[in-house]
Scaffold this motif. Structure first.
Motif, PDB file in Angstrom:
ATOM      1  N   ILE A   1      -7.848   7.555   3.832  1.00 31.04           N
ATOM      2  CA  ILE A   1      -6.536   7.763   3.227  1.00 31.04           C
ATOM      3  C   ILE A   1      -6.403   7.035   1.890  1.00 31.04           C
ATOM      4  CG2 ILE A   1      -4.086   7.272   3.524  1.00 31.04           C
ATOM      5  CD1 ILE A   1      -4.518   7.823   6.500  1.00 31.04           C
ATOM      6  N   CYS A   2      -7.106   5.929   1.795  1.00 32.22           N
ATOM      7  CA  CYS A   2      -7.007   5.116   0.583  1.00 32.22           C
ATOM      8  C   CYS A   2      -7.319   5.958  -0.655  1.00 32.22           C
ATOM      9  CB  CYS A   2      -8.002   3.961   0.691  1.00 32.22           C
ATOM     10  SG  CYS A   2      -8.149   3.040  -0.840  1.00 32.22           S
TER      11      CYS A   2
ATOM     12  N   CYS B   1       0.840  -1.199   0.000  1.00 28.21           N
ATOM     13  CA  CYS B   1       0.000   0.000   0.000  1.00 28.21           C
ATOM     14  C   CYS B   1       0.876   1.250   0.000  1.00 28.21           C
ATOM     15  CB  CYS B   1      -0.916   0.001   1.214  1.00 28.21           C
ATOM     16  SG  CYS B   1      -1.874   1.519   1.344  1.00 28.21           S
ATOM     17  N   PRO B   2       0.766   2.086  -1.028  1.00 30.14           N
ATOM     18  CA  PRO B   2       1.668   3.226  -1.137  1.00 30.14           C
ATOM     19  C   PRO B   2       1.270   4.410  -0.271  1.00 30.14           C
ATOM     20  CG  PRO B   2       0.185   3.197  -2.997  1.00 30.14           C
ATOM     21  CD  PRO B   2      -0.146   1.982  -2.180  1.00 30.14           C
ATOM     22  N   THR B   3       0.080   4.375   0.272  1.00 27.73           N
ATOM     23  CA  THR B   3      -0.392   5.552   0.991  1.00 27.73           C
ATOM     24  C   THR B   3      -0.340   5.378   2.497  1.00 27.73           C
ATOM     25  OG1 THR B   3      -2.643   4.730   1.067  1.00 27.73           O
ATOM     26  CG2 THR B   3      -2.031   6.076  -0.849  1.00 27.73           C
ATOM     27  N   GLY B   4      -0.106   4.153   2.938  1.00 25.04           N
ATOM     28  CA  GLY B   4      -0.194   3.915   4.370  1.00 25.04           C
ATOM     29  C   GLY B   4      -1.628   3.784   4.838  1.00 25.04           C
TER      30      GLY B   4
END
Ligand SMILES: Nc1nc2c(c(=O)[nH]1)N[C@H]1C(S)=C(S)[C@@H](COP(=O)(O)OP(=O)(O)OC[C@H]3O[C@@H](n4cnc5c(=O)[nH]c(N)nc54)[C@H](O)[C@@H]3O)O[C@H]1N2
Ligand SMILES: Nc1nc2c(c(=O)[nH]1)N[C@H]1C(S)=C(S)[C@@H](COP(=O)(O)OP(=O)(O)OC[C@H]3O[C@@H](n4cnc5c(=O)[nH]c(N)nc54)[C@H](O)[C@@H]3O)O[C@H]1N2
Ligand code: SF4
Ligand code: SF4
Ligand code: SF4
Ligand code: SF4
Ligand code: SF4
Ligand SMILES: [Mo]
Lengths: 853, 306, 312
Positions: B160-161, B141-144
């Motif tokens: 956040i996704c 997941c690149p956004t955390g």
């Protein structure tokens, strides 16, 4: 059970974890079969033959629990010389009147027991009819209350069980023909499977072990439903599995509080607590009404006290000794008032108005067309429901509108739809299968105009009374004299349900809550809305609201909820001890006689006169509970014994006999009569029946439920989370039938009977078994019956296929019938009518003759 | 931190940076007592307000849900098998098995069984996100948005996704998915909001047979071992644990199962591996290839001028 | 009879033929285009810097534009693929080495800026110093930009991608070089296009070799690269690459037409390769056998190994 009672089934799984063997007997392989140790598929409608085979096996191999049988059952009782069994009369019992299609039970009596009209048979001209879809065990036999009908005196006995006319010997002869071979031939159950069941059951019954039967409508929804339960009762009693922990015949009830609405009845023929509804012609006074029971043995001997207390609860100060406690205010039976009788009356124009409350007969009741024809012939119809059910919209989207048999313009019925509050939007109690009341608190306020049924009826009563106020007409007195004064609460002015519960519980002369039905008096000093519920508000506390977790109390968990009667968790538990009052075994210890203290004691509330010693012999002429001996555990029976043979009270014979379902593809291999000789026909043009052994209708259909939906669908087809789990009406067929008829998995099929045709998607599955009966195969078409025209997912209703022919005891319809199935969708519009007509013509199906019933 | 990407890892929450944290919580789903009532599916949707996921009949036995997805966080599988063909067999030759289009019942005798012979077995199993020790979804997941909770579970933070969808093909179990029309990824949260309050997850709470058991993972693993022993003693065919082994390709599942047949029969991968196990090799090869590209570039400018 | 209807033991079991893993939700053409553009841009940056160093201003300009425009369009494609594009910047909330997409975002973002600046400077001739510096920066980031996308695909459970994690970076590096070289050939005068042709040819060689190795090594899981639509895409790409590469080497020096055609073929090939690889991956995700069989095989091998060690 896993399908329809998943929450109750947790205990079955728990038992399995502890080593119990689970056997599932069902035409279909279901979620229950999936976790059972053995699944025995049998032809639908043949359970009496199967259970009869087990009875035969027990008797033939001397596997009965003899000590229990001799002391606690009527095995030793002698039956009248005049009695003739089906073995003597080619499948009929003595007393049959072919003209009337009815039995006269006179010859079935015990020897030397003077003939008396049993409570259940008080009015032979009143076979009655239940609120049929709901009640499986009701009506005539119910009329005797929870205890069975009256036998005025204790019968002569032969405790050696050798006398040719003792019940035990009669039983042996009666069941002799139910051999494993016959079981195979009738049920399609292999001898091996049958013997595996027989072995498992008998090895797990006796002193050290007990077995339980669980059943629901797979057994009851038959024109021989009552006798199926009777067969199971005989078997369980022979094996000593009644009144003991781990034993019993557990009727898995239907709707969440259907037990409650039988106890405090929605049925036409009983009053609260199974007190029979008086009959107009016979019961002109209270004295007349209670006379038959007052003199009898057992706890029904106190029916006068129960009835008077009920009258006091309803009419309070207006009910006095002088005016017979206003017994005359009670409604009276004048004939048939069951649901199917009502429908016939509607169709024939004799019944102009209809309240439908929490029911969806247009989908849920047998023969949907008849239901809708009835609805269409009313002046007014009130539907109270959570959702817009088909019963409220039949006039615009019923199948008859589509087919052109009815037209919206032509229907004069004025329909009132009143939104109802659901169970989470109101408080009250549920009574479950174990007779246990559990209190429900209100979670949220009802939305919009929705109101609880309690509030609706309370306010309806108030408005009617307001209108009648000042009336001098005698006819209005019963209404005006009613105690109709509950405290209200909350923003909507709800009557307080706990106040209602307290009235049901009852109070004494000083207005204090009673704690037990043994306190009820016949002199008018006590009031009690339902005698069997007396004690639920003991100590002025709502005992049903108790929620002590099981790990904080004994195994029986008496402080969770409250079970009637007297918070007893197992009925007739005196039978868990031997005749001397000692537990049959240490393992199965439950209730026993404590000689030192001179009373019964144990894990549960003893279901017996507390201080009656095991060796007590009642005085000659004793009445009511005083007439019970120390070895008479079945205290609601007039002779204190479990009945293997039913000398009175059943409409279709003292012993169960296998007859084919009304519609069957095969000839009865067990007896000459094809169908129940005492069957109750419903003669209506819209109710033709498929002839037996019809080649036009060669397959058996049976209907059932899916875990994902609820009954007629009003509560599940309207919810997305349930609808998505079973989105479409389907039928289940075996691979063999699919081949025979060219049915495609996932495709469409049309299922036809002489009533109608419906369409369904096809599920071809090996869970449906082709059964071999001798030379021929029998195929089932499995039909979940939840669909209708409204809701998020819609589909044809199975009950449009089902015909009505009723069990004569409780007036329930057959769950099974015969049909044809063919690939493709059904014809639309008027073509559907022609399509079904053609089938009907070819099969020779026709409605029962009017004079049959 | 040596086993951060694969291999057994005892303290997952600690590894994720939770200092003092509660024990790792999880599920043991004992499919041998599942009755397929789907109460878990419904309870999950009710509690988490998950939308309806399509009203279509699949023809897959009693399973009209199909698979786990963005709007199905619990999924009950229904497997019909002729008895005796339990393990490893494949197409069961039963017309009741396939999805509708190609599912015409095959012709020829052989299906009909007289009562008593042969028969069928019906396996039911409630599937859920595995809350892997090494969760690929979280790793990629690149956004955390996906994070490891103090209970060792794996949760998506909806706010956040960004719907990049990377977690979707990364999950070796095919659990997480993007919800059409919404665009964010969703999956089981192991009822993060409930367990934080000391409550049991909605699905486990609703399960009538205790097929879904919630608790401390270590304790569940012991319990599962005992249960397996019991079943093996009773001679139950094909009973096995799935996802219970901390040495497996994902370092063991936070939600593991007792199955009665091979995992793939239930739609589970037989030997899943967290994709990041090979991450080192991937980056090395990417680096080498990048180097090669540089070399290639340099080489292109060597030699003649035209 | 039933026996005969059973699929033989070797074929994969599955749940009603349903996929075990989820098919990527990445959209076409967005993602394969992004893969292509990233490769084009990354390799172009290298080409541009080489041109700058060796003083080939035309080539430099073309390559800088390719790098800048490629990165810009790539970013657009990437953002467009997001189901919540307005949250693109959440990519830059964290830097996660375990997430190639995260790493890639951190490469792409500066690369885009740098390559855009370099291109702008190169085209307008303004701020040459800054442009040059930016160009150097882009050159450093270019090769990883061209190859990280291989990790992006490989770091999933998609069998045809994951199992190819060793070869894919080289395929992508080669394909990126082919594209960059090819693109430069299209717009660069013959006299400055030499390195572009050589890059094209070398890239083609690397790509073909790596792809060959990939399908050879992968066995069953490599199947989707040769079947159906992805197979056709891959085959066409291979032919175009081979033809383009050979033509560029053999005749590209002499004929502008050949050079342009070869360049176009290679750009097209690079596009097709990315689509082919992308679709082969989704196909392998769709069919459960590619997930189950290799895992089964692995288990069998492990069991055999265990049996062997125990047997000893
Ligand atoms: N999920 C769910 N639960 C429910 C309900 C619901 O609609 N949905 N309804 C509630 C109500 S009102 C009721 S009355 C109960 C009913 O509970 P059940 O009686 O369990 O319900 P059914 O599914 O109608 O029938 C049970 C089984 O009887 C089988 N059967 C059919 N014919 C025969 C036969 O001749 N002999 C034998 N031995 N079996 C036969 C059917 O195949 C079916 O599997 O369930 C209650 N619980
Ligand atoms: N073919 C076939 N037919 C059958 C059966 C079968 O097995 N096969 N089973 C039979 C059996 S056992 C039953 S019980 C019947 C059931 O048949 P019905 O009782 O006719 O059907 P339900 O759908 O249960 O209807 C109950 C209605 O009550 C509403 N409701 C719920 N709570 C409340 C409330 O608090 N107040 C009010 N006013 N309404 C409420 C619900 O929305 C629902 O529409 O079907 C019978 N019919
Ligand atoms: S729906 Fe209610 S009554 Fe029925 S099984 Fe579930 S909890 Fe029990
Ligand atoms: S099962 Fe899939 S979604 Fe769940 S934690 Fe593991 S990788 Fe993530
Ligand atoms: S879709 Fe959302 S949760 Fe999944 S990897 Fe992307 S940002 Fe993370
Ligand atoms: S733990 Fe909660 S979110 Fe997960 S499946 Fe169960 S109910 Fe749904
Ligand atoms: S609630 Fe429990 S028993 Fe029911 S389907 Fe889910 S796991 Fe199985
Ligand atoms: Mo019912």
């Amino acid at each position: 059970m896993a399908e329809c009672h998943p929450v109750g089934f947790q205990w079955v799984m728990e038992a399995k974890r502890k080593g119990a063997t689970i056997i599932h007997v069902d035409p279909r392989f279901t979620r229950t079969s999936a976790v059972a140790d053995l699944h025995v598929p049998l032809r639908a409608g043949t359970d009496i033959a199967f259970l009869g085979g087990l009875v035969h096996h027990v008797l033939d191999n001397d596997l009965d629990f003899r000590e229990y049988v001799v002391h606690y059952t009527n095995a030793a009782a002698l039956v009248s010389e005049d009695f003739r069994d089906t073995e003597d009369l080619d499948g009929l019992f003595s007393g049959y009147d072919a003209e009337e299609q009815q039995y006269d039970p006179t010859t079935w009596q015990y020897e030397n027991a003077p003939q008396s009209a049993a409570a259940g048979m008080r009015d032979p001209g009143q076979p009655g009819g239940p609120a049929a879809s709901e009640e499986h065990e009701a009506a005539r036999s119910e009329q005797a209350g929870s205890g069975g009908p009256t036998v005025p005196a204790k019968p002569d006995r032969d405790e050696t069980l050798q006398h040719p006319r003792c019940v035990f010997q009669i039983l042996k002869r009666h069941f002799a023909r139910y051999t494993p071979e016959l079981v195979a031939e009738v049920c399609g159950v292999s001898e091996e499977d049958f013997l595996r069941v027989a072995k498992a059951l008998t090895e797990n019954s006796g002193r050290e072990r007990t077995s339980a039967f669980c059943y629901a409508v797979g057994w009851t929804h038959h024109s021989t439903g009552v006798q199926t339960i009777r067969t199971a009762s005989i078997l369980q009693t022979l094996l000593g599995n009644i009144g003991r922990p781990g034993g019993g015949i557990l009727a898995l009830r239907g709707h969440a509080s259907i037990q409650g609405s039988t106890d405090i009845p929605t049925l036409f023929n009983i009053l609260p607590g199974y007190i029979p509804m008086p009959h107009a012609a016979q019961h002109r006074s209270l004295e007349e009404f209670v006379a038959e029971d007052a003199g009898s043995t057992g706890f029904w001997g106190n029916m006068d006290a129960y009835t008077v207390s009920l009258l006091k609860a309803w009419w309070g100060d207006a009910a006095t000794q002088d005016n017979d406690f206003r017994f005359d205010y009670l409604p009276r039976l004048t004939g048939h008032h069951g649901t199917y009788d009502t429908v016939v009356n509607q169709i024939e124009g004799r019944s102009p108005g209809y309240f439908v409350v929490g029911e969806n007969p247009a989908v849920g009741s047998a023969n949907g067309k008849m239901q809708r024809l009835g609805l269409a012939n009313l002046e007014w119809l009130v539907v109270r429901d959570l959702t817009m059910v088909e019963t409220a919209t039949f006039w615009k989207d019923g199948p008859e509108i589509e087919s052109g048999e009815l037209s919206t313009e032509g229907i004069g019925t004025e329909v009132f739809f009143l939104p109802a509050a659901s169970h989470v939007e109101k408080k009250g109690s549920f009574t479950n299968t174990q007779r246990m009341l559990q209190w429900r608190h209100q979670a949220v306020q009802p939305p919009g105009d929705a109101r609880s049924d309690l509030q609706f009826y309370y306010e309806l009563g108030q408005r009617i009374r307001a209108r009648l106020a000042g009336s001098t007409d005698e006819m209005d007195r019963p209404l005006l004299d009613l105690t109709w004064d509950y405290p209200t609460e909350g923003p909507l002015g709800e009557p307080d349900a706990e106040a209602v519960l307290r009235e049901i519980n009852g109070w004494d002369g000083s207005g204090d809550a009673l704690s037990s039905y043994t306190q009820l008096a016949k002199d008018g000093s006590t009031a009690c809305g339902c005698w069997i519920y007396c004690g639920v508000y003991a100590d002025e506390t709502n005992q049903a609201a108790r929620r002590k977790p099981h790990w904080e109390q004994s195994l029986v968990a008496p402080e969770w909820g409250w079970a009637w009667p007297a918070n007893r968790r197992i009925l007739y538990n005196r039978a868990s001890a031997d005749p001397d009052g000692k537990p049959w075994s240490e393992r199965k210890k439950y209730v026993w006689w404590d000689a030192e203290q001179g009373k019964w004691t144990g894990d549960d509330v003893p279901d017996f006169v507390a201080d009656r010693a095991p060796d007590h012999v009642p005085e000659e002429g004793a009445q009511g509970p005083d007439a019970l001996g120390g070895r008479d555990p079945f205290i609601m029976q007039t002779d204190g014994k479990a009945w293997l043979y039913v000398p009175t009270g059943l409409a279709d014979g003292p012993l169960p006999t296998f007859y084919e379902p009304v519609e069957s593809p095969v000839r009865n291999a067990a007896h000459r009569p094809q169908r129940n000789p005492a069957l109750e026909d419903v003669a209506e043009p819209a109710n033709p029946l498929n002839p037996p052994e019809s080649r036009v209708f060669p397959y058996v259909f049976t209907s059932y439920r899916l875990t994902e939906h609820h009954t007629a669908g009003g509560m599940s087809r309207t919810l997305p989370y349930l609808s998505e789990l079973q989105p479409e009406m389907f039928c289940e067929v075996s691979p063999r039938l699919a081949r025979e008829r060219g049915l495609d998995h996932g495709g469409w099929a049309t299922i036809v009977t002489s009533r109608s045709a419906i369409e369904a998607r096809v599920m071809v599955t090996a869970r449906m078994r082709s059964l071999r009966l001798g030379e021929r195969w029998v195929e089932h078409v499995g039909l979940p019956y939840h669909w209708g025209a409204n809701g998020l997912v819609t589909g044809d209703s199975v009950n449009d296929l089902v015909g009505i022919a009723l069990d004569p005891n409780v007036h329930i319809q057959d769950k099974v019938g015969t049909c044809d199935i063919r690939p493709g969708r059904r014809p639309r519009g008027p073509a559907l009518v022609d399509f079904v007509d053609d089938y009907r013509r070819r099969s020779g199906a026709h409605p029962a003759e009017e004079d049959d019933s | 931190m040596s086993n951060s990407l694969s291999g057994p890892l005892h303290d997952v929450a600690g590894d994720a940076g939770h200092e003092a944290h509660p024990p790792r919580m999880g599920f043991f789903t004992d499919t041998s007592v599942c009755i397929g009532c789907k109460a878990c599916e419904v309870a999950c949707k009710e509690w988490n307000l998950v939308p309806e996921d399509g009203l279509s009949l699949t023809g897959m036995s009693y399973d009209n849900t199909g698979a786990l997805g963005a709007s199905t966080w619990r999924h009950v599988a229904f497997v019909e098998q002729p008895i005796g063909r339990a393990s490893r067999s494949t197409d069961l030759g039963m017309p009741g098995m396939g999805p509708p289009p190609d599912a015409t019942p095959p012709a020829g005798p052989g299906q009909e069984t007289e009562s008593g012979e042969g028969g069928v077995r019906w396996l039911m199993s409630s599937d859920v996100c595995k809350h892997c020790t090494h969760a690929a979804c979280l790793d990629v997941c690149p956004t955390g948005s996906l994070f490891r909770t103090e209970f060792g579970t794996v949760v998506v933070q909806e706010d956040i996704c960004n719907g990049c969808g990377y977690c979707v093909p990364a999950c070796p179990y095919g659990v997480i998915d993007i919800r059409p029309g919404d665009g964010r990824a969703f999956k089981c949260t192991l009822c993060y909001d409930r367990i934080g309050e000391g409550m049991t997850p909605a699905c486990a709470q609703a399960c009538p047979t205790e097929s879904i058991q919630y608790g401390e993972l270590d304790e569940l693993r012991e319990r599962a071992g005992r249960r397996l022993g019991e079943l093996q003693e009773q001679g139950v065919d094909g009973a096995r644990l799935y996802g219970a082994d901390p040495d497996d390709g994902v370092g063991g599942d936070g939600a593991f199962f007792l199955l009665l047949d091979e995992p793939e029969v239930y739609g589970l991968p037989p030997d899943p591996v967290v994709t990041t196990r090979d991450l080192g090799s991937m980056w090395r090869h990417v680096g080498a290839a990048a180097g090669a590209l540089v070399g290639l570039g340099v080489a292109s400018f060597l030699g003649r001028r035209r | 009879m039933r026996e005969q209807r059973m699929v033989p033991e070797a074929s994969p079991d599955s749940y009603y033929g349903r996929p075990i893993i989820k098919e990527p939700t990445w959209k076409t053409p967005d993602v394969p285009l992004y893969l292509f553009l990233g490769g084009l841009a990354g390799a172009s940056a290298v080409l541009a810097e080489g041109a700058a160093v060796t003083d080939r201003p035309d080539l430099e300009r073309v390559a800088r534009v390719a790098a800048g425009a490629g990165a810009a369009l790539g970013t657009v494609a990437l953002v467009h693929d997001l189901h919540r594009p307005e949250r693109f910047l959440n990519m830059l909330r964290v830097l996660k080495p375990t997430s190639p997409l995260s790493v890639g975002s951190w490469i792409l973002a500066p690369f885009s800026g740098l390559s855009a600046a370099a291109a702008a400077s190169s085209v307008t001739g303004r701020l040459p110093r800054v442009g040059r510096l930016a160009g150097v920066g882009a050159t450093v980031l270019g090769p990883p930009l061209a190859t990280y996308t291989a990790a992006l695909l490989a770091n999933t459970a998609v069998p045809a991608w994951h199992e190819a994690h060793r070869e894919l970076p080289f395929v992508f590096a080669g394909s990126g070089a082919t594209a960059a070289g090819g693109f430069a050939c299209l717009f660069t005068p013959l006299d400055q296009a030499g390195p572009a042709r050589r890059m094209l040819a070398a890239g083609a060689l690397v790509e073909l070799a790596a792809a060959e190795r990939l399908t050879g090594r992968l066995g069953l899981v490599g199947e989707p690269y040769g079947q159906g639509r992805p197979g056709r895409l891959m085959r066409t790409a291979r032919v175009l690459t081979a033809v383009g590469g050979t033509a560029a080497l053999v005749a590209g020096r002499r004929s502008r037409t050949v050079s342009v055609l070869a360049g176009a073929a290679c750009v097209a090939a690079s596009v097709l390769t990315r689509f082919g690889i992308f679709e082969a991956g989704t196909a392998s995700a769709r069919d459960p056998k590619y997930t189950v069989e290799p895992q089964r095989e692995r288990l069998r091998a492990r069991a055999a190994e265990r049996a062997r060690t125990l047997g000893r």
